[in-house]
Design an enzyme around this catalytic site. Sequence first.
Site, short mmCIF file in Angstrom:
data_model
loop_
_atom_site.label_atom_id
_atom_site.label_comp_id
_atom_site.label_asym_id
_atom_site.label_seq_id
_atom_site.Cartn_x
_atom_site.Cartn_y
_atom_site.Cartn_z
N CYS A 87 70.15 -22.98 23.21
CA CYS A 87 69.43 -23.65 23.44
C CYS A 87 68.41 -24.74 23.00
CB CYS A 87 69.05 -23.26 24.83
SG CYS A 87 67.64 -23.66 26.81
N HIS A 195 73.67 -19.93 27.09
CA HIS A 195 73.32 -19.14 26.60
C HIS A 195 74.00 -17.85 26.90
CE1 HIS A 195 68.20 -20.19 26.92
NE2 HIS A 195 68.91 -20.76 27.17
N GLU A 197 73.22 -15.10 25.28
CA GLU A 197 73.02 -13.68 25.16
C GLU A 197 72.50 -12.94 26.21
OE1 GLU A 197 69.97 -16.65 25.30
OE2 GLU A 197 71.64 -16.91 24.45
#
Length: 223
Positions: A87, A195, A197
């Site tokens: 990002c 994302h 994560e």
Amino acid sequence: MKAAIIVFPGSNCDRDLAEAFRKTTGVDPVMVWHKDTALPEGIDIVGVPGGFSFGDYLRCGAIAAQSPIAQSVKGFAEKGGPVLGICNGFQVLCETGLLPGVLMRNASLKYICKPVGLRVESSQTPYTSAYADGEEITVPIAHHDGNYRADAETLDRLEGDGRVAFRYTDNPNGSDRDIAGILSANRRVLGMMPHPERAFEPLHGGTDGARLFSGLLDVLSPA
């Protein structure tokens, strides 16, 4: 394997990224402040997290790219060290010149936060080795400036060299050629807007991001 997570003022996914590395690979990440001038010794991979570095008051990632640590990250990458930018981290990598192109305002002019479909374009990279070619996965996005743009020559080169890592199955932001993530020429630097994560354990609602991290063990860990 040792991971360094770069922290800028305005980073808000740094701990998420650290936890993803810790829980999927077993490494103990080191948080590195943007004013540090050198990476810690023995680092195997650098993570540049999402967020709003320096409030995105200029172009997204442009101020962060001038931070003291950015030169060390760039030098690490230029020597073949792997760097993962997510990002805002993707934006920073483009602003440092480690990746081509730029991230512009979403075509809708609105902030978008939702799970999206991605297609894995190639499994022949350190970051995608645990996926299958053409596999479709679901990973969240959360950005206002995720519209990837590059000139036609650059886009053709990325396509021809197999450097498009991920592509949106339903383009949410207007990115050229549905691009969601790209690689450096040596495939050791990955920048992506979604994302992973935020999608590595069941409580996230999906675990498709976990393999991006766990797969790194097989290709980056010392023998």
